[in-house]
Design a protein around this motif. Sequence first.
Motif, PDB file in Angstrom:
ATOM      1  N   SER A  46     -10.553   5.632  -4.717  1.00 21.92           N
ATOM      2  CA  SER A  46      -9.229   6.081  -5.270  1.00 21.92           C
ATOM      3  C   SER A  46      -8.590   5.052  -6.028  1.00 21.92           C
ATOM      4  O   SER A  46      -7.792   5.381  -7.050  1.00 21.92           O
ATOM      5  N   SER A  56     -11.081   4.391  -0.477  1.00 22.45           N
ATOM      6  CA  SER A  56     -10.053   3.477  -0.874  1.00 22.45           C
ATOM      7  C   SER A  56     -10.608   2.974  -2.249  1.00 22.45           C
ATOM      8  O   SER A  56      -9.709   2.927  -3.066  1.00 22.45           O
ATOM      9  N   GLN A  85      -0.635   7.711  -5.683  1.00 26.85           N
ATOM     10  CA  GLN A  85      -1.307   8.502  -4.725  1.00 26.85           C
ATOM     11  C   GLN A  85      -2.591   7.671  -4.610  1.00 26.85           C
ATOM     12  O   GLN A  85      -3.863   8.520  -4.387  1.00 26.85           O
ATOM     13  N   VAL A  86      -2.645   6.422  -4.392  1.00 24.28           N
ATOM     14  CA  VAL A  86      -3.954   5.683  -3.979  1.00 24.28           C
ATOM     15  C   VAL A  86      -4.176   5.809  -2.409  1.00 24.28           C
ATOM     16  O   VAL A  86      -3.056   5.026  -1.733  1.00 24.28           O
ATOM     17  N   ASP A  87      -5.270   6.122  -2.162  1.00 24.80           N
ATOM     18  CA  ASP A  87      -5.490   6.011  -0.551  1.00 24.80           C
ATOM     19  C   ASP A  87      -6.115   4.662  -0.163  1.00 24.80           C
ATOM     20  O   ASP A  87      -7.275   4.487  -0.494  1.00 24.80           O
ATOM     21  N   SER A  88      -5.063   3.812   0.466  1.00 26.04           N
ATOM     22  CA  SER A  88      -5.741   2.498   0.996  1.00 26.04           C
ATOM     23  C   SER A  88      -5.922   2.756   2.492  1.00 26.04           C
ATOM     24  O   SER A  88      -6.414   1.675   3.249  1.00 26.04           O
ATOM     25  N   TRP A 144       0.755   4.381  -2.807  1.00 24.17           N
ATOM     26  CA  TRP A 144       0.655   5.664  -2.553  1.00 24.17           C
ATOM     27  C   TRP A 144       1.570   6.421  -3.125  1.00 24.17           C
ATOM     28  O   TRP A 144       1.323   7.515  -3.658  1.00 24.17           O
ATOM     29  N   GLU A 145       2.938   6.128  -2.897  1.00 23.39           N
ATOM     30  CA  GLU A 145       4.063   6.757  -3.161  1.00 23.39           C
ATOM     31  C   GLU A 145       4.134   6.850  -4.937  1.00 23.39           C
ATOM     32  O   GLU A 145       4.450   7.986  -5.472  1.00 23.39           O
ATOM     33  N   TYR A 156       0.785  -1.134   0.053  1.00 23.11           N
ATOM     34  CA  TYR A 156       0.034   0.138  -0.105  1.00 23.11           C
ATOM     35  C   TYR A 156       0.823   1.149  -0.107  1.00 23.11           C
ATOM     36  O   TYR A 156       0.357   2.253  -0.551  1.00 23.11           O
ATOM     37  N   GLN A 194      -7.535   6.247  -9.904  1.00 22.19           N
ATOM     38  CA  GLN A 194      -6.232   6.329 -10.610  1.00 22.19           C
ATOM     39  C   GLN A 194      -5.776   5.003 -11.574  1.00 22.19           C
ATOM     40  O   GLN A 194      -5.096   5.361 -12.336  1.00 22.19           O
TER      41      GLN A 194
END
Length: 555
Positions: free
Chosen positions: A222, A219, A116-119, A112-113, A108, A226
Amino acid sequence: MNRITLFPDYILESSWEVCNKVGGIYTVLSTRAQTLQTAMPDRIIFVGPLLDESNTDFQEVNDLYPDWAKQARANGLGIKVGRWNVPGSPVAVLVDFKPFFSQKDMIYAELWESFQVDSLHGYGDYDEASMFSYAAAKVVESFCRYQVEKNAKVIYHGNEWMAGLGLLYVRKHLPEVATIFTTHATSIGRSIAGNNKPLYEYLFAYNGDQMANELNMQSKHSIEKQTAWNVDCFTTVSDITANECRELLDKVVDVVLPNGFEDDFVPKGSAFTAKRKRARAEMLRVANCLTGDLFGEDTLIVSTSGRYEFRNKGIDVFIDAMNRLRFDERLNKKVVAFVDVPAWVGSAREDLAERLNASPNTVFDTPLPCPMLTHWLHNMEHDNVLTMLRALDFANNKQDKVKIIFVPCYLNGNDGIFNMPYYDLILGNDICVYPSYYEPWGYTPLEAVAFSIPCVTTDLAGFGIWAQQVLKADKAENNLSNGVKVVHRTDYNYHEVADEIKDAVANYALLPKTAVTKAREKAKSLSKKALWKKFIAYYNEAYHIALTKTEERTK
């Protein structure tokens, strides 16, 4: 000047529903498999979750890509390689995703890095789906590294938000692989509709990110958004869902991929006639055992079916329409309406099974208690269907011209009452009704017309919009006499929809036998226009778009 159309050497396609029959995506993939397998034998490879108790239609085969399979296992991937037992018998790889839970936080964090997916707000099935998606991507990576020849054109096609994490992994780590993402329904659109908010009138005004926060869907939204933005080709299954994607994901789809099907599960000739006769006899026998009423050969059998989404699938408006039909003076015959929707089922009713096991010639003239239910439920007091039937005073009394029967189990051939699979039982219907409020495509009406059953659907279903276009092109009237009736549905016209369905059924009941035969023929004819051999062209377009972008990226 004609362009050169690019076509893949390999397609790897993943879904939670590969060899795991839980919903409509299973039907999409399993019926399309034969068309792709014919075009590229054993180079269409489906990747699904290893769930031993649910993978009943998977057959392990040891001599399929044996060198790669050995290498993959040596590298720590728990896989089974074999064939999916559907027409075409395509290659399927099932992967054990559970070992990746120990790496969840790292996975995860990278997501994100990189994208930029918010888990952080994930709950319910989010982790399980994501770990499967990651495992599927590792299968793709391993297959491309050890099996695929240099410069081969490879596509990785993921279905639904549940495949998103893996698609993004492949996009980052295997830039030479073309990626396609198909959303079959946006998570936010389904949630808006399921939470009784008006979806369509305000669609232009909804902000997907804002609604995700409001509905606690951050999530899933997101990862879906993405993925849509970062794959080579973003697709969905109908024009109505394409509008949803544009408004809620802020992304225009590259191609709409309508859902076709193969009709090889439809019996032919005398087998069809015999199966239909048996299904009708069984349905009317269950109705007699429950209600104590007699049902002749001219009884009209109507049904709705699908997932238990009470509002989204229009189960509420179907029940309301059948209630209104009770009081329609034009109705000249008895109607038995079935609601075939799996609920929180307990067990098959012993009293009903006892009556059904009596001599086939036994006719009952007294009702059972609760004569509108074939199986007991765990939540009898709170079930939506039963609550609505009680509110409408729907008790299946003998004097009622319309009886309604709730079948709250999976029709898998072993339910304890019908003991017939869904495809064998659906044959007994005269009309099927699917008045969906939210339905990206709609396989149930397509299956109905394939079985020569005229059906009612709505213009909020992808299939309904497609059928409307076909009727218009054929200059045919929009009614059941032409095989399908598409009802106009909005956020607010519930009562008009219920009346229109009631009228459609009442009018069909008045048709002479010759007109009924013609309507059934037209339903079957309509289904032939949705075979995969017609619709696969849209997929070929998606493959070309994805491969073209990949070629440009890797020059």
